[in-house]
Scaffold this active site. Sequence first.
Site, PDB file in Angstrom:
ATOM      1  N   ARG A  18       0.374  -1.537  -6.669  1.00 41.07           N
ATOM      2  CA  ARG A  18      -0.662  -2.521  -6.997  1.00 41.07           C
ATOM      3  C   ARG A  18      -1.960  -2.253  -6.217  1.00 41.07           C
ATOM      4  O   ARG A  18      -2.159  -1.161  -5.720  1.00 41.07           O
ATOM      5  CB  ARG A  18      -0.089  -3.922  -6.745  1.00 41.07           C
ATOM      6  CG  ARG A  18       1.170  -4.170  -7.593  1.00 41.07           C
ATOM      7  CD  ARG A  18       1.722  -5.559  -7.405  1.00 41.07           C
ATOM      8  NE  ARG A  18       0.774  -6.563  -7.839  1.00 41.07           N
ATOM      9  CZ  ARG A  18       0.857  -7.858  -7.508  1.00 41.07           C
ATOM     10  NH1 ARG A  18       1.851  -8.284  -6.743  1.00 41.07           N
ATOM     11  NH2 ARG A  18      -0.046  -8.709  -7.954  1.00 41.07           N
TER      12      ARG A  18
ATOM     13  N   ALA B  65       0.940 -13.637  -0.027  1.00 42.98           N
ATOM     14  CA  ALA B  65      -0.345 -13.037   0.368  1.00 42.98           C
ATOM     15  C   ALA B  65      -0.522 -12.979   1.887  1.00 42.98           C
ATOM     16  O   ALA B  65      -1.262 -12.134   2.398  1.00 42.98           O
ATOM     17  CB  ALA B  65      -1.495 -13.810  -0.262  1.00 42.98           C
TER      18      ALA B  65
ATOM     19  N   GLU C  96      11.916  -7.813   5.123  1.00 40.98           N
ATOM     20  CA  GLU C  96      10.746  -8.182   4.306  1.00 40.98           C
ATOM     21  C   GLU C  96      11.075  -7.933   2.837  1.00 40.98           C
ATOM     22  O   GLU C  96      11.576  -6.860   2.490  1.00 40.98           O
ATOM     23  CB  GLU C  96       9.562  -7.319   4.760  1.00 40.98           C
ATOM     24  CG  GLU C  96       8.295  -7.533   3.960  1.00 40.98           C
ATOM     25  CD  GLU C  96       7.152  -6.626   4.453  1.00 40.98           C
ATOM     26  OE1 GLU C  96       7.305  -5.938   5.493  1.00 40.98           O
ATOM     27  OE2 GLU C  96       6.114  -6.606   3.769  1.00 40.98           O
TER      28      GLU C  96
ATOM     29  N   PRO D  94       3.035 -18.580   0.403  1.00 42.98           N
ATOM     30  CA  PRO D  94       2.176 -19.252  -0.564  1.00 42.98           C
ATOM     31  C   PRO D  94       2.337 -18.761  -1.993  1.00 42.98           C
ATOM     32  O   PRO D  94       2.519 -17.569  -2.232  1.00 42.98           O
ATOM     33  CB  PRO D  94       0.759 -18.944  -0.053  1.00 42.98           C
ATOM     34  CG  PRO D  94       0.908 -17.765   0.822  1.00 42.98           C
ATOM     35  CD  PRO D  94       2.275 -17.869   1.440  1.00 42.98           C
ATOM     36  N   ASN D  95       2.261 -19.722  -2.888  1.00 37.71           N
ATOM     37  CA  ASN D  95       2.287 -19.504  -4.344  1.00 37.71           C
ATOM     38  C   ASN D  95       3.657 -19.124  -4.898  1.00 37.71           C
ATOM     39  O   ASN D  95       3.813 -19.013  -6.115  1.00 37.71           O
ATOM     40  CB  ASN D  95       1.222 -18.473  -4.783  1.00 37.71           C
ATOM     41  CG  ASN D  95      -0.172 -18.941  -4.449  1.00 37.71           C
ATOM     42  OD1 ASN D  95      -0.551 -20.044  -4.841  1.00 37.71           O
ATOM     43  ND2 ASN D  95      -0.920 -18.151  -3.701  1.00 37.71           N
TER      44      ASN D  95
ATOM     45  N   SER E 242       7.435  -7.833  -6.439  1.00 33.14           N
ATOM     46  CA  SER E 242       6.745  -6.704  -7.073  1.00 33.14           C
ATOM     47  C   SER E 242       6.732  -5.506  -6.127  1.00 33.14           C
ATOM     48  O   SER E 242       6.945  -5.657  -4.918  1.00 33.14           O
ATOM     49  CB  SER E 242       5.310  -7.115  -7.416  1.00 33.14           C
ATOM     50  OG  SER E 242       4.577  -7.406  -6.227  1.00 33.14           O
TER      51      SER E 242
ATOM     52  N   HIS F 148      -0.351  -9.728   3.929  1.00 36.43           N
ATOM     53  CA  HIS F 148      -1.469  -8.801   4.071  1.00 36.43           C
ATOM     54  C   HIS F 148      -2.554  -9.317   5.004  1.00 36.43           C
ATOM     55  O   HIS F 148      -3.567  -8.662   5.190  1.00 36.43           O
ATOM     56  CB  HIS F 148      -2.079  -8.515   2.684  1.00 36.43           C
ATOM     57  CG  HIS F 148      -1.047  -8.323   1.621  1.00 36.43           C
ATOM     58  ND1 HIS F 148      -0.111  -7.305   1.671  1.00 36.43           N
ATOM     59  CD2 HIS F 148      -0.733  -9.040   0.500  1.00 36.43           C
ATOM     60  CE1 HIS F 148       0.687  -7.395   0.607  1.00 36.43           C
ATOM     61  NE2 HIS F 148       0.339  -8.445  -0.104  1.00 36.43           N
TER      62      HIS F 148
ATOM     63  N   TYR G  93       5.826 -11.173 -11.786  1.00 37.88           N
ATOM     64  CA  TYR G  93       6.807 -11.802 -10.903  1.00 37.88           C
ATOM     65  C   TYR G  93       8.079 -12.288 -11.608  1.00 37.88           C
ATOM     66  O   TYR G  93       8.991 -12.786 -10.953  1.00 37.88           O
ATOM     67  CB  TYR G  93       6.146 -12.969 -10.156  1.00 37.88           C
ATOM     68  CG  TYR G  93       5.010 -12.518  -9.265  1.00 37.88           C
ATOM     69  CD1 TYR G  93       5.248 -11.647  -8.200  1.00 37.88           C
ATOM     70  CD2 TYR G  93       3.698 -12.924  -9.485  1.00 37.88           C
ATOM     71  CE1 TYR G  93       4.215 -11.214  -7.379  1.00 37.88           C
ATOM     72  CE2 TYR G  93       2.656 -12.500  -8.678  1.00 37.88           C
ATOM     73  CZ  TYR G  93       2.916 -11.639  -7.629  1.00 37.88           C
ATOM     74  OH  TYR G  93       1.896 -11.208  -6.822  1.00 37.88           O
TER      75      TYR G  93
ATOM     76  N   ASN H  68       9.619 -13.393   2.325  1.00 34.18           N
ATOM     77  CA  ASN H  68       8.581 -12.988   1.382  1.00 34.18           C
ATOM     78  C   ASN H  68       7.374 -13.832   1.742  1.00 34.18           C
ATOM     79  O   ASN H  68       7.298 -15.011   1.374  1.00 34.18           O
ATOM     80  CB  ASN H  68       9.004 -13.227  -0.067  1.00 34.18           C
ATOM     81  CG  ASN H  68       7.928 -12.760  -1.043  1.00 34.18           C
ATOM     82  OD1 ASN H  68       6.831 -12.385  -0.638  1.00 34.18           O
ATOM     83  ND2 ASN H  68       8.256 -12.784  -2.322  1.00 34.18           N
TER      84      ASN H  68
ATOM     85  N   ARG I   3      -2.886  -4.682  -1.058  1.00 36.87           N
ATOM     86  CA  ARG I   3      -1.475  -5.085  -0.904  1.00 36.87           C
ATOM     87  C   ARG I   3      -0.637  -3.999  -0.230  1.00 36.87           C
ATOM     88  O   ARG I   3       0.559  -4.181   0.017  1.00 36.87           O
ATOM     89  CB  ARG I   3      -0.858  -5.411  -2.267  1.00 36.87           C
ATOM     90  CG  ARG I   3      -1.496  -6.607  -2.943  1.00 36.87           C
ATOM     91  CD  ARG I   3      -0.761  -6.998  -4.220  1.00 36.87           C
ATOM     92  NE  ARG I   3      -1.643  -7.730  -5.107  1.00 36.87           N
ATOM     93  CZ  ARG I   3      -1.864  -9.052  -5.046  1.00 36.87           C
ATOM     94  NH1 ARG I   3      -1.215  -9.799  -4.170  1.00 36.87           N
ATOM     95  NH2 ARG I   3      -2.704  -9.631  -5.885  1.00 36.87           N
TER      96      ARG I   3
ATOM     97  N   ASP J 141       3.301 -12.366  14.926  1.00 38.76           N
ATOM     98  CA  ASP J 141       3.584 -12.812  16.294  1.00 38.76           C
ATOM     99  C   ASP J 141       4.800 -13.741  16.328  1.00 38.76           C
ATOM    100  O   ASP J 141       5.652 -13.634  17.218  1.00 38.76           O
ATOM    101  CB  ASP J 141       2.372 -13.550  16.885  1.00 38.76           C
ATOM    102  CG  ASP J 141       1.221 -12.604  17.239  1.00 38.76           C
ATOM    103  OD1 ASP J 141       1.414 -11.378  17.191  1.00 38.76           O
ATOM    104  OD2 ASP J 141       0.131 -13.112  17.559  1.00 38.76           O
TER     105      ASP J 141
ATOM    106  N   ARG K  78       3.773 -18.325 -12.779  1.00 36.45           N
ATOM    107  CA  ARG K  78       2.732 -17.480 -12.205  1.00 36.45           C
ATOM    108  C   ARG K  78       2.901 -16.023 -12.623  1.00 36.45           C
ATOM    109  O   ARG K  78       3.877 -15.378 -12.244  1.00 36.45           O
ATOM    110  CB  ARG K  78       2.868 -17.583 -10.688  1.00 36.45           C
ATOM    111  CG  ARG K  78       1.982 -16.673  -9.916  1.00 36.45           C
ATOM    112  CD  ARG K  78       2.414 -16.627  -8.456  1.00 36.45           C
ATOM    113  NE  ARG K  78       1.471 -15.804  -7.723  1.00 36.45           N
ATOM    114  CZ  ARG K  78       1.732 -15.252  -6.563  1.00 36.45           C
ATOM    115  NH1 ARG K  78       2.921 -15.414  -5.984  1.00 36.45           N
ATOM    116  NH2 ARG K  78       0.832 -14.523  -5.974  1.00 36.45           N
TER     117      ARG K  78
ATOM    118  N   HIS L 222       9.600  -8.332  -1.290  1.00 34.76           N
ATOM    119  CA  HIS L 222       8.576  -8.649  -2.291  1.00 34.76           C
ATOM    120  C   HIS L 222       9.180  -8.458  -3.668  1.00 34.76           C
ATOM    121  O   HIS L 222       9.903  -7.479  -3.901  1.00 34.76           O
ATOM    122  CB  HIS L 222       7.348  -7.740  -2.147  1.00 34.76           C
ATOM    123  CG  HIS L 222       6.714  -7.848  -0.803  1.00 34.76           C
ATOM    124  ND1 HIS L 222       5.928  -8.914  -0.453  1.00 34.76           N
ATOM    125  CD2 HIS L 222       6.806  -7.058   0.296  1.00 34.76           C
ATOM    126  CE1 HIS L 222       5.549  -8.767   0.803  1.00 34.76           C
ATOM    127  NE2 HIS L 222       6.069  -7.656   1.284  1.00 34.76           N
TER     128      HIS L 222
END
Length: 142
Positions: free
Chosen positions: A104, A74, A95, A7-8, A99, A77, A20, A71, A108, A84, A15, A97
């Site tokens: 932070r 949110a 994984e 998301p986002n 940032s 978290h 970012y 990535n 997070r 699963d 953003r 990210h």
Amino acid sequence: MLVLNGPNLNMLGKRQPEIYGRETLADIEAACRAEAKALDLSLDFFQSNHEGALVERIQHARETNSGIIINAGAYTHTSVALLDALNAAEKPVIEVHLSNIYKREAFRHHSYISPVAVGVICGFGSQGYLLALRAMARLVSR
Ligand code: DQA
């Protein structure tokens, strides 16, 4: 290879660019495609703001992709469902990210994705995706 964005991340460029960066997700996709080509990897690139759509794409990856770079935004978290799904996919996971999530807010610092990941790359901006592709090329060639 599947590069999955949560998301986002479709808002990249607009953003919080101080966190970012100014590159858009389309810029990152283009850079990933060039890197994948150089590494001789086929690439699927997918983004969704919906947890269920991400779960379904991971389920599909079990049949169609050799590894998953994610990535989860949110959902990193919050989402036991993504954890699963990744466990059920039985593919190497990296994984990513943009940032450095450890620099932070405390919320997070915990990731539901990390227990299933071979490794985590964070804090290097869009370059993290390219580093992940390189690491993945090694993992899947073993
Ligand atoms: C992020 C970090 C997450 O905490 C955040 O919710 C995001 C982006 C990153 O790439 O730095 O949406 O995954």
